[in-house]
Design an enzyme around this catalytic site. Structure first.
Site, short mmCIF file in Angstrom:
data_model
loop_
_atom_site.label_atom_id
_atom_site.label_comp_id
_atom_site.label_asym_id
_atom_site.label_seq_id
_atom_site.Cartn_x
_atom_site.Cartn_y
_atom_site.Cartn_z
N TYR A 110 -3.41 -7.77 5.34
CA TYR A 110 -4.31 -8.41 6.30
C TYR A 110 -3.53 -9.13 7.40
O TYR A 110 -4.04 -9.33 8.50
CB TYR A 110 -5.21 -9.44 5.59
CG TYR A 110 -6.48 -8.85 5.03
CD1 TYR A 110 -6.45 -7.85 4.06
CD2 TYR A 110 -7.73 -9.28 5.48
CE1 TYR A 110 -7.61 -7.30 3.56
CE2 TYR A 110 -8.90 -8.73 4.98
CZ TYR A 110 -8.83 -7.76 4.02
OH TYR A 110 -10.00 -7.23 3.52
N LYS A 161 -0.41 -1.74 -7.41
CA LYS A 161 -0.01 -0.33 -7.45
C LYS A 161 1.51 -0.28 -7.52
O LYS A 161 2.18 0.24 -6.61
CB LYS A 161 -0.54 0.41 -6.22
CG LYS A 161 -2.03 0.73 -6.29
CD LYS A 161 -2.37 1.87 -7.25
CE LYS A 161 -1.94 3.21 -6.70
NZ LYS A 161 -2.20 4.30 -7.69
N ASP A 194 -6.17 1.15 -9.31
CA ASP A 194 -7.17 2.23 -9.40
C ASP A 194 -7.79 2.26 -10.79
O ASP A 194 -9.01 2.41 -10.94
CB ASP A 194 -6.57 3.59 -9.01
CG ASP A 194 -5.29 3.93 -9.77
OD1 ASP A 194 -4.69 3.04 -10.40
OD2 ASP A 194 -4.89 5.11 -9.73
N ASP A 218 -10.32 -7.40 -2.04
CA ASP A 218 -11.48 -7.13 -1.19
C ASP A 218 -12.32 -6.02 -1.82
O ASP A 218 -13.54 -6.13 -1.95
CB ASP A 218 -11.00 -6.74 0.21
CG ASP A 218 -12.15 -6.55 1.18
OD1 ASP A 218 -13.09 -7.36 1.15
OD2 ASP A 218 -12.09 -5.58 1.97
N ASP A 222 -16.05 -6.40 -4.26
CA ASP A 222 -17.34 -5.77 -3.93
C ASP A 222 -17.84 -4.96 -5.12
O ASP A 222 -19.04 -4.95 -5.43
CB ASP A 222 -17.19 -4.82 -2.72
CG ASP A 222 -17.54 -5.52 -1.41
OD1 ASP A 222 -17.29 -6.73 -1.30
OD2 ASP A 222 -18.03 -4.83 -0.49
C1 IPM Z 1 -14.68 -10.35 2.60
C2 IPM Z 1 -14.93 -9.57 3.86
C3 IPM Z 1 -13.82 -9.89 4.87
C4 IPM Z 1 -12.50 -9.44 4.28
C5 IPM Z 1 -14.04 -9.29 6.27
C6 IPM Z 1 -15.38 -9.67 6.86
C7 IPM Z 1 -12.92 -9.66 7.20
O1 IPM Z 1 -15.01 -8.21 3.57
O2 IPM Z 1 -14.58 -11.59 2.67
O3 IPM Z 1 -14.56 -9.73 1.55
O4 IPM Z 1 -12.15 -8.26 4.39
O5 IPM Z 1 -11.83 -10.28 3.69
MG MG Z 2 -15.03 -7.77 1.50
#
Ligand code: IPM
Ligand code: MG
Length: 324
Positions: A110, A161, A194, A218, A222
């Site tokens: 990042y 990884k 993975d 990230d 999710d």
């Molecule tokens: C998160 C989001 C952010 C990230 C984006 C909006 C920059 O996806 O907080 O998970 O990638 O960290």
């Molecule tokens: Mg995210």
């Protein structure tokens, strides 16, 4: 319940772009660094998609994380009993699920340099990002994961990884070294990222704390979010050095497709405040009461549309307040 708290508001993301041309101003960054906790709303939307990249809402978010030095992002995935059927996974796989992803938040790909898009002599274009970690960056976030595991079920899975990435190999070696030196009372497992993604849907309850880097965190967070039924439920905390302010935000985005229609689930934001009470404001009793109120509201059947219910954002908030 009366909270003895002062609060201030500040513009961030699209609201700040509209007002100031930038997603966050220096003043707001300074303000954020001077409080005990920052509770953030989700940022972004199509009306700002054409803004130059360095001024998009996401850039403001990354700057705030970096400037506040909140390097450890705690993303719990907790499956409330009342919602075990809302998960796309079978009930018995997720009922009682309680895991936390500890995501490194201020390093890795990042922020790594060099980065950019360039045109080569032969006319081809080349995009570059750099994944980069140092010993101290790995140790400080691993420490947060180990300390957290000590207060939970005592198990850390470290995901990287190392089979293909040098930074992944360093990650594995440094986490191993820190564990051996200071945290042998905690169990440590290494897992390739993975495989971690696969295991999260195959048998999520094998995990307690998952420690991982910025990018994998990230993705995995999710995925973990969906185990619980809805990403609209998940809060997060980003922590820096002890005594520094924490940054609290829902894991979900701003959901521009449903903006202004009263459809959004407010629970992730409410539970982000709960984490702030617990982790930055030293109000554990108040945090417990808020968490219990959310559970009672869900047990009583309160549901927003993402959970298959009919309550508006405001009515869902009212249900939590009533339970409180
Ligand atoms: C998160 C989001 C952010 C990230 C984006 C909006 C920059 O996806 O907080 O998970 O990638 O960290
Ligand atoms: Mg995210």
């Amino acid at each position: 319940m009366r909270l003895d708290l002062d609060s201030e508001e500040a513009a961030f993301g699209g609201a700040s772009i509209d007002r100031n041309g930038v997603p966050i101003t220096d003043d707001v960054v300074a303000q954020a660094k001077g409080v005990d906790a920052v509770l953030m709303g989700a940022v972004g939307g199509p009306q700002w998609a054409k803004v130059p990249r360095e001024n998009r809402p996401e850039a403001g978010l990354l700057r705030l994380r970096k400037d506040m030095q909140v390097f450890a992002n705690l993303r719990p995935a907790l499956c409330f009993d009342a919602l075990a059927d809302a998960s796309p996974l079978k009930r018995d796989l997720v009922a009682g699920l309680d895991i936390v992803i500890v995501r490194e938040l201020t390093g890795g790909v990042y922020f790594g340099a060099p980065r950019g898009i360039e045109t080569l002599d032969n006319g081809e274009r080349r995009g570059v990002d750099t994944q980069i970690y140092t010993t101290s960056e790995i140790h400080r976030v691993a420490r947060v994961a180990f300390e957290l595991a000590r207060r939970r079920r005592g198990l850390v899975h470290s995901a990287e990884k190392s089979n293909v990435m040098e930074s992944g190999l360093l990650w594995r070696e440094e986490v191993t070294a820190l564990h051996a030196a200071e945290y042998t009372d905690v169990s440590l497992e290494h897992i390739l990222a993975d495989n971690c993604a696969m295991q999260l849907v195959k048998a999520p309850k094998q995990f307690d704390v998952i420690l991982t880097d910025n990018l994998f965190g990230d993705l995995l967070s999710d995925e973990a979010a969906m185990l619980t039924g809805s990403i609209g439920l998940l809060p997060s905390a980003a922590l820096g050095a002890p005594g520094k302010p924490g940054l609290y935000e829902p894991v979900h985005g701003s959901a521009p497709d449903i903006a202004g229609r009263g459809l959004a689930n407010p629970l992730a934001a409410i539970l982000s405040l709960e984490m702030a009470l617990r982790l930055s404001l030293n109000m554990p009793n108040e945090a417990d009461r808020l968490a219990d109120a959310v559970k009672s509201a869900l047990n009583a059947g309160a549901r927003t549309a993402d959970l298959g219910g009919k309550l508006s954002t405001r009515r869902m908030g009212d249900a939590v307040i009533a339970a409180l």
